[in-house]
Design an enzyme around this catalytic site. Structure first.
Site, PDB file in Angstrom:
ATOM      1  CG  HIS A   1     -27.870  22.405  70.729  1.00 59.96           C
ATOM      2  ND1 HIS A   1     -28.786  22.911  71.720  1.00 59.96           N
ATOM      3  CD2 HIS A   1     -27.672  21.027  71.108  1.00 59.96           C
ATOM      4  CE1 HIS A   1     -29.026  21.884  72.651  1.00 59.96           C
ATOM      5  NE2 HIS A   1     -28.299  20.816  72.314  1.00 59.96           N
ATOM      6  CE1 TYR A   2     -22.589  19.246  64.493  1.00 59.23           C
ATOM      7  CE2 TYR A   2     -21.482  19.991  66.541  1.00 59.23           C
ATOM      8  CZ  TYR A   2     -21.750  19.058  65.510  1.00 59.23           C
ATOM      9  OH  TYR A   2     -21.391  17.812  65.731  1.00 59.23           O
TER      10      TYR A   2
END
Length: 573
Positions: A508-509
């Site tokens: 989920h960067y």
């Protein structure tokens, strides 16, 4: 029992695969507009050029094609027709595939955490665990989005790619255990982001087939859209002579054979180039094009178009920590379905599988684990063969169970991205600074304490061994090859140290091109004309518990806004 526990330690890495998923449908849609970039002309012209056919790029292209000519450039492969990545029960192979044509591209952050970025039409929606959930209403308000249009855009996405998952034994036990642990109320099935425990959506249909952002291209006007695969954009082309501000007017890209092509914007004040290459790719492309920190660009002999020091800054990745729980009874194959949204900023999720086959571990298989953790001279075929033989000999009971994870809201900690080479196919250097801020660490600890309550709950009792304590489960995790970080002796006794030692990514960067820093509220790049960035790189923190629904929504949402601007401009002429 000691042998069994040892087996469980070794297979914890395999359990991480339950976060992974696959793209593809058994039958590819009739996308007549999709071509290999080798078929592209040397020069072409369009109203809009979109760089990146990922989770945002596909819905954006489909929407813009309703009233304009659109070129969508994707560096990766088609998600359709590969039997290895079609079904829910075949997950893992794409992230284990390290070949140049793999839909995923491995990278290891400077923090020592193994990660991956998408290289496929449909982007991260082809590689994730499939969980579908909307952003919180507060998130929408803070982003300055139109709430009504946001809801309409979510619904547009959901008609094609979102489903209600079947909740069976393991997931039911997790749900009831969360409620027993105090993560209340029970919100049932909903796409909404609400405090308490809920069942969220999934992009896997009832037959276990994944639906991705690429499917949203079914909405496109096929006469106005061109999608090119294996098209790697090397730079955005700018006009600067006689301009007060640099004007983006084209892109240079190469096909798989290395041949160069150029695509330009048609004449027209509303025509634009839009970068949707994700949190890794978008800041990387801006820098390669001369928009970024001046000193950094000069170090690579890149002509500076605009000194923009915030490009590549504000990088964040939601840290994830998990506990593998061996089960005395079979566990159904399931990816993320239930989530506990706590009031203290930690999200609890779970996934399980009836049997972790020791012959197919995927991302953290013995082969990949050895490749990642051993010095090159120790990565011998003999050592690998010995490891595989040992894993094949393990008792099948050691592979039954699932894992429960926690990840934190935000996060507060941030890092940065820098170029390593001038090749856009190479990974840049990324630092996320996991747990640098004490707020993140405290949320992790509280999340782990909630997991402990869940595992020890009456509701979950049928899926755990009575004589396997929480410290034992923590020790199993610490000793698994889940990252490249050094481990500490007190990791299982100090939850703070456990968080730091066992941190993993949940993919989920975000950040690198944030609103107010690199782009404005309309996602236009500050300081230049005819260029926007629309994807997760613009986020200050990750929306909801899982971002893919909101990234797809954003592509549709901004596509409609851009078309409305175009229509208004045409009517005013």
């Amino acid at each position: 029992m000691d042998t069994y526990i040892g087996c469980c330690r070794l297979v914890f890495g395999a359990a991480i695969l339950f976060l992974l998923g696959f793209c593809n449908s058994d039958t590819a849609p009739n996308f007549t507009f999709m071509h290999n970039a080798r078929r592209a002309p040397a020069i072409s012209y369009y109203d809009y050029i979109i760089v990146g056919g990922g989770t945002a790029g596909c819905p954006l292209a489909a929407t813009l094609s309703q009233n304009a000519s659109v070129l969508l450039l994707e560096r990766g492969v088609s998600p359709y027709g590969n039997p290895n990545i079609t079904n829910l029960d075949a997950f893992g192979a794409s992230l284990a595939d390290l070949s140049p044509t793999s839909p995923s591209q491995r990278f290891v952050s400077e923090d020592g955490v193994i990660n991956a970025r998408a290289r496929v039409l449909g982007g991260g929606s082809c590689l994730n665990a499939g969980f579908y959930t909307r952003a919180a209403t507060d998130y929408v308000r803070e982003a300055g989005w139109d709430g009504r249009l946001v809801n309409q855009s979510y619904e547009w996405v959901e008609q094609l790619v979102a489903f209600r998952p079947p909740i069976r034994g393991w997931q039911s036990a997790v749900r009831d255990g969360l409620l027993e642990a105090g993560v209340v109320p029970n919100n049932g099935f909903t796409y909404d982001h609400i405090y308490g425990t809920k069942v969220g959506g999934t992009i896997f249909d009832v037959e276990g087939h994944r639906h991705t952002a690429a499917d949203l291209l079914e909405y496109a006007d096929s006469t106005r859209l061109t999608v090119l695969l294996h098209a790697t954009v090397h730079k955005i082309l700018f006009r600067t002579r006689g301009k007060t501000r640099p004007l983006a007017h084209g892109v240079a890209f190469r096909d798989a054979s290395g041949a160069q092509h150029k695509a330009y914007l048609k004449e027209g004040s509303n025509n634009e180039i839009i970068i949707s290459a994700g949190a890794i790719g978008s800041p990387q492309i801006l820098m390669l094009s001369g928009v970024g920190p001046e000193e950094h660009l000069k170090a690579y002999n890149i002509t500076v178009v605009l000194n923009q020091p915030m490009v590549g800054q504000g990088m964040s990745d939601n840290p994830m920590n998990a506990i593998f729980v061996p089960s005395p009874r079979p566990v159904e194959v399931s990816l993320i379905q239930v989530v506990g949204i706590t009031c203290f900023g930690s999200y609890i999720e779970a996934a399980g599988g009836e049997n972790f086959s020791p012959r197919n571990y995927g991302m953290l298989s013995p082969k990949i684990g050895q490749l990642s953790t051993l010095p090159p001279k120790q990565r011998t075929p003999e050592a690998l063969a010995e490891t595989v033989e040992f894993m094949n000999s393990l008792d099948e009971r050691a592979f039954k169970g699932g894992f429960i994870l926690e990840k934190i809201l935000g996060p507060v900690s941030t890092g940065h991205l820098e170029l390593q080479t001038l090749n856009p196919n190479d990974n840049p250097s990324v630092t996320f600074n996991y747990f640098q801020d004490p707020v993140d660490l405290e949320r992790c600890v509280q999340g782990l304490r909630t997991i402990e309550k869940l595992v020890e709950s009456k509701a979950f009792s049928n899926f755990r061994f009575d004589n396997m304590s929480i410290p034992t489960l923590l020790n199993n995790t610490v000793r698994a090859p889940i990252n490249l970080l050094p481990k500490h002796e007190n990791s299982s006794r100090s939850l703070e140290q456990f968080c730091k030692d066992t941190v993993m990514t949940i993919w989920h960067y975000h950040g690198g091109c944030q609103v107010g820093r690199v782009v404005d509220q309309q996602y236009k790049v500050l300081g230049v004309d005819a260029l926007r960035v629309i994807d997760g790189s613009t986020f200050n923190y990750s929306p909801g518990t899982n971002p893919q629904a909101t990234v797809m929504m954003l592509g549709r949402y901004m596509g409609q806004i851009i078309l409305n601007e175009r229509l208004a401009a045409d009517e005013s002429k």
